[in-house]
Design an enzyme around this catalytic site. Structure first.
Site, PDB file in Angstrom:
ATOM      1  N   TYR A   1      54.578  44.240  56.991  1.00  0.00           N
ATOM      2  CA  TYR A   1      53.246  43.426  56.392  1.00  0.00           C
ATOM      3  C   TYR A   1      53.287  41.862  56.423  1.00  0.00           C
ATOM      4  O   TYR A   1      54.285  41.272  57.414  1.00  0.00           O
ATOM      5  CB  TYR A   1      52.690  43.913  54.969  1.00  0.00           C
ATOM      6  CG  TYR A   1      52.890  45.366  55.061  1.00  0.00           C
ATOM      7  CD1 TYR A   1      51.990  46.090  55.903  1.00  0.00           C
ATOM      8  CD2 TYR A   1      53.404  46.065  54.066  1.00  0.00           C
ATOM      9  CE1 TYR A   1      51.867  47.528  55.542  1.00  0.00           C
ATOM     10  CE2 TYR A   1      53.526  47.670  54.040  1.00  0.00           C
ATOM     11  CZ  TYR A   1      52.636  48.217  54.822  1.00  0.00           C
ATOM     12  OH  TYR A   1      52.576  49.413  54.659  1.00  0.00           O
TER      13      TYR A   1
ATOM     14  N   SER B   1      54.280  54.563  54.441  1.00  0.00           N
ATOM     15  CA  SER B   1      53.902  54.017  55.571  1.00  0.00           C
ATOM     16  C   SER B   1      54.930  54.046  56.662  1.00  0.00           C
ATOM     17  O   SER B   1      54.541  53.735  57.837  1.00  0.00           O
ATOM     18  CB  SER B   1      53.788  52.523  55.470  1.00  0.00           C
ATOM     19  OG  SER B   1      52.254  52.312  54.851  1.00  0.00           O
TER      20      SER B   1
ATOM     21  N   LYS C   1      53.360  55.941  59.562  1.00  0.00           N
ATOM     22  CA  LYS C   1      52.545  55.251  60.658  1.00  0.00           C
ATOM     23  C   LYS C   1      53.342  54.907  61.970  1.00  0.00           C
ATOM     24  O   LYS C   1      52.675  54.862  62.942  1.00  0.00           O
ATOM     25  CB  LYS C   1      52.101  53.833  60.000  1.00  0.00           C
ATOM     26  CG  LYS C   1      51.291  53.859  58.507  1.00  0.00           C
ATOM     27  CD  LYS C   1      51.141  52.671  57.994  1.00  0.00           C
ATOM     28  CE  LYS C   1      50.349  52.597  56.817  1.00  0.00           C
ATOM     29  NZ  LYS C   1      50.096  51.628  55.931  1.00  0.00           N
TER      30      LYS C   1
ATOM     31  N   TYR D   1      44.774  60.807  56.155  1.00  0.00           N
ATOM     32  CA  TYR D   1      45.920  59.603  55.982  1.00  0.00           C
ATOM     33  C   TYR D   1      46.832  59.885  54.938  1.00  0.00           C
ATOM     34  O   TYR D   1      47.881  59.604  54.869  1.00  0.00           O
ATOM     35  CB  TYR D   1      44.980  58.273  55.976  1.00  0.00           C
ATOM     36  CG  TYR D   1      45.675  57.187  55.639  1.00  0.00           C
ATOM     37  CD1 TYR D   1      46.823  56.281  56.490  1.00  0.00           C
ATOM     38  CD2 TYR D   1      45.690  56.510  54.294  1.00  0.00           C
ATOM     39  CE1 TYR D   1      47.520  55.371  55.935  1.00  0.00           C
ATOM     40  CE2 TYR D   1      46.326  55.412  53.981  1.00  0.00           C
ATOM     41  CZ  TYR D   1      47.028  54.912  54.707  1.00  0.00           C
ATOM     42  OH  TYR D   1      47.956  53.814  54.339  1.00  0.00           O
TER      43      TYR D   1
ATOM     44  N   VAL E   1      55.802  52.231  50.731  1.00  0.00           N
ATOM     45  CA  VAL E   1      55.735  51.831  49.330  1.00  0.00           C
ATOM     46  C   VAL E   1      56.734  52.650  48.636  1.00  0.00           C
ATOM     47  O   VAL E   1      56.755  52.569  47.465  1.00  0.00           O
ATOM     48  CB  VAL E   1      54.348  51.519  48.754  1.00  0.00           C
ATOM     49  CG1 VAL E   1      53.715  50.482  49.153  1.00  0.00           C
ATOM     50  CG2 VAL E   1      53.431  52.806  49.057  1.00  0.00           C
TER      51      VAL E   1
HETATM   52  N1  GLU Z   1      49.565  55.274  51.383  1.00  0.00           N
HETATM   53  C1  GLU Z   1      49.837  53.914  51.168  1.00  0.00           C
HETATM   54  C2  GLU Z   1      48.564  53.233  50.905  1.00  0.00           C
HETATM   55  O1  GLU Z   1      47.718  53.436  51.703  1.00  0.00           O
HETATM   56  C3  GLU Z   1      50.889  53.317  51.991  1.00  0.00           C
HETATM   57  C4  GLU Z   1      51.405  52.007  52.014  1.00  0.00           C
HETATM   58  C5  GLU Z   1      52.584  51.532  52.200  1.00  0.00           C
HETATM   59  O2  GLU Z   1      53.682  52.558  52.313  1.00  0.00           O
HETATM   60  O3  GLU Z   1      52.888  50.604  52.534  1.00  0.00           O
HETATM   61  O4  GLU Z   1      48.460  52.213  50.216  1.00  0.00           O
END
Ligand code: GLU
Length: 308
Positions: free
Chosen positions: A244, A64, A67, A192, A262
């Protein structure tokens, strides 16, 4: 003058009790096999001076953290218009939650929860037309901000996530049903997953985030990657939504804009001074690196640096 290298050595010692706590993200099977005992931390200052500790050359799945770059890129293209598709409020929900999305008619709370990041990928796909071009442009942007042409992605992680990405597909399908996804669900979600599976080291990530510590302009190359306003928005989003449903916790304990993934990475920004990256794969219950969060808290305590 602050002795950053000494602080990093101290942190490496003091986080040892936390290194065995938490759990590697095994919902993406290819990530489940990562050595959980790794730790790295890197700092890059505006003049290019760097400090490192641990396996700072080891590449890991940025997940993430990607992002931050896709949001920056989409803001470059769409500016304020973007907020017709995605909000700017913390979600207070887990990163992959479906519930709120149903209540709020397919408009994700922010660009950093999975649903929001999927919409951002959709906007990029609409702009660049093909999945290959979209991914290439995202990767090129990361290479440019990192000033490093070698950055690439891990195909195995990408495939693994695709094979097990039922929840992300569900989020994308739900948004499509509300008319908030312009391209084919499969194309958006595949792109994605691909940008989530980009691999970088803490050394590379701390370099790549520097433009956001300096109002959108890389202080070393002097290249402008975001406007002052856009960089402000990305930083504000990192502070309020970067972790989050633990974003408040992170702001409270660390006091810096930051974004987790993650894969065990976290990036953070000290405005006008430096950017930081940390890596340790075991995650806390919110999906953020447990020892990494602790290391950043120790760093801001010891250095006295924070935005507050
Ligand atoms: N590719 C992971 C997912 O979509 C990203 C989540 C993350 O890194 O927090 O679950």
């Amino acid at each position: 003058m602050i002795d950053y290298q000494k602080i990093l050595f101290e942190i490496q010692e003091e986080i040892k009790p936390f290194m065995s706590q938490g759990k590697v993200a095994d919902y993406i099977p290819a990530l489940g096999g990562v050595d959980p005992d790794q730790f790295a931390m890197s700092i890059t200052l505006f003049d290019g001076t760097t400090y490192h500790i641990g396996c700072s050359d080891t590449k890991f799945s940025i997940q993430s953290i990607s992002k931050v770059f896709t949001f920056s890129k989409s803001l470059n293209i769409y500016s304020k218009e973007l907020y017709n598709r995605v909000g700017k409020e913390p979600s207070g929900n887990p990163f992959n939650s479906l519930v709120q999305l149903e209540y709020e008619k397919g408009k994700p709370r922010n660009p950093f929860i999975n649903a929001g990041a999927i919409v951002i990928t959709d906007t990029l796909l609409s702009h660049y037309k093909t999945t290959d071009d979209t991914f290439t442009k995202v990767l090129d942007f990361i290479k440019e901000v990192a000033d490093n042409k070698e950055i690439t992605y891990d195909e195995e992680v990408c495939l693994s996530e695709y094979r097990h990405g039922f929840r992300n597909l569900a989020l994308a399908n739900l948004m499509k049903s509300f008319g908030n996804l312009d391209n084919e669900v499969e194309d958006v979600v595949k792109t994605y997953f691909k940008h989530c599976s980009i691999t970088m080291s803490t050394k590379e990530l701390s370099r790549a985030m520097l433009f956001l510590a300096n109002h959108g302009t890389d202080p070393i190359s002097k290249r402008q990657f975001s406007t002052v306003n856009q960089a402000k928005r990305v930083n504000a989003m990192m502070l309020t939504c970067g972790h989050y449903d633990a974003s408040g916790e992170f702001a409270f304990h660390v006091g810096l804009p930051g974004k987790s993934g993650v894969g065990g990475g976290i990036v953070a920004v000290v405005p006008k001074l430096m950017s930081i990256a940390v890596f340790s794969p075991r995650l806390n219950v919110w999906g953020n690196s447990l020892a990494g969060t602790q290391a950043l808290e120790l760093f801001t305590q010891k250095s006295g640096l924070s935005i507050f």
